[in-house]
Design an enzyme around this catalytic site. Structure first.
Site, short mmCIF file in Angstrom:
data_model
loop_
_atom_site.label_atom_id
_atom_site.label_comp_id
_atom_site.label_asym_id
_atom_site.label_seq_id
_atom_site.Cartn_x
_atom_site.Cartn_y
_atom_site.Cartn_z
N PHE A 8 8.05 -1.38 -3.52
CA PHE A 8 8.64 -1.13 -2.21
C PHE A 8 7.59 -1.19 -1.11
CE2 PHE A 8 11.45 1.16 -5.13
CZ PHE A 8 12.72 0.92 -4.63
N ASP A 9 7.96 -1.76 0.00
CA ASP A 9 7.27 -1.48 1.25
C ASP A 9 7.53 -0.01 1.57
OD1 ASP A 9 6.13 -1.96 3.93
OD2 ASP A 9 8.22 -1.78 4.58
#
Length: 215
Positions: A8-9
């Site tokens: 994930f960002d």
């Protein structure tokens, strides 16, 4: 579920931290450069970590180190006021772990601000790896961070999903040869439309779960 890892960002994807980022940058540039910057002015600077943004854009070069320290002072002090926890996000991460899938972070944030936000928002840090802006030579859209995270997790591109809210996230995922997910499920995200088409796109966490986690 065929994926062994979901990366994930952070900002705009798992944490609605853009308001605290804007606030802290605006305070710093007003104090040291006497400049009033809009949110969009700051977005235009995004790419490097906070340290890189200040180093590259502050005009008062002899006070860069002082300005960086002030940025983190504002970021820590106002975090609880400007950033709210998200129960749906917490439940999502816990569900992914329940399914036996590893999670990791690939963010442009500096390690110092990332650690502050994780402490406030994810006290039971469930992310197996975290690659910050301090850990790479080339920030997104370069794929270096995603490739490093996959190596640490022992996963191939075919086993990895990357989730982000910006054009740079999707381009980085494409260049790393992983499946990409574009999201705009938080109040403050970078993109509502993606010029580079992700493999999947969701505006709600529940749709993400039903389409990619529960299948």
């Amino acid at each position: 579920m065929k994926y062994k890892a979901i990366l994930f960002d952070f900002d705009g994807t798992l944490a609605d931290t853009l308001p605290i980022c804007f606030y802290s940058f605006q305070k710093v540039f007003a104090t040291y450069d006497q400049r009033t910057l809009s949110d969009q002015d700051i977005v235009a600077m995004f790419g490097p970590s906070e340290v890189g943004i200040i180093q590259q854009n502050l005009r008062c070069k002899d006070r860069v180190h002082e300005a960086i320290d002030d940025y983190y002072l504002h970021y820590e002090r106002e975090h609880d006021r400007l950033v709210s926890g998200n129960q749906e996000i917490l439940e999502l991460i816990n569900l992914i772990h329940y399914k036996g899938i590893s999670t990791g972070i690939v963010t442009g944030k500096a390690r110092r601000s990332y650690d502050i936000s994780v402490k406030h928002l994810f006290p039971d840090d469930l992310f197996k790896v975290s690659i910050t802006g301090d850990d790479v030579v080339d920030p997104k859209p370069h794929p270096e961070g995603i490739i490093k995270a996959m190596k640490l997790l022992g996963c191939s591109p075919q086993e990895t999903l990357f989730v982000g809210d910006s054009q740079a996230d999707i381009e980085a995922g494409v260049r790393a040869k992983v499946k990409t997910v574009g999201v705009n499920w938080l109040d403050n995200s970078h993109s509502s439309e993606f010029l580079i088409k992700p493999d999947y796109q969701f505006s709600s966490i529940s749709d993400f779960i039903s389409e990619l986690i529960e299948k």
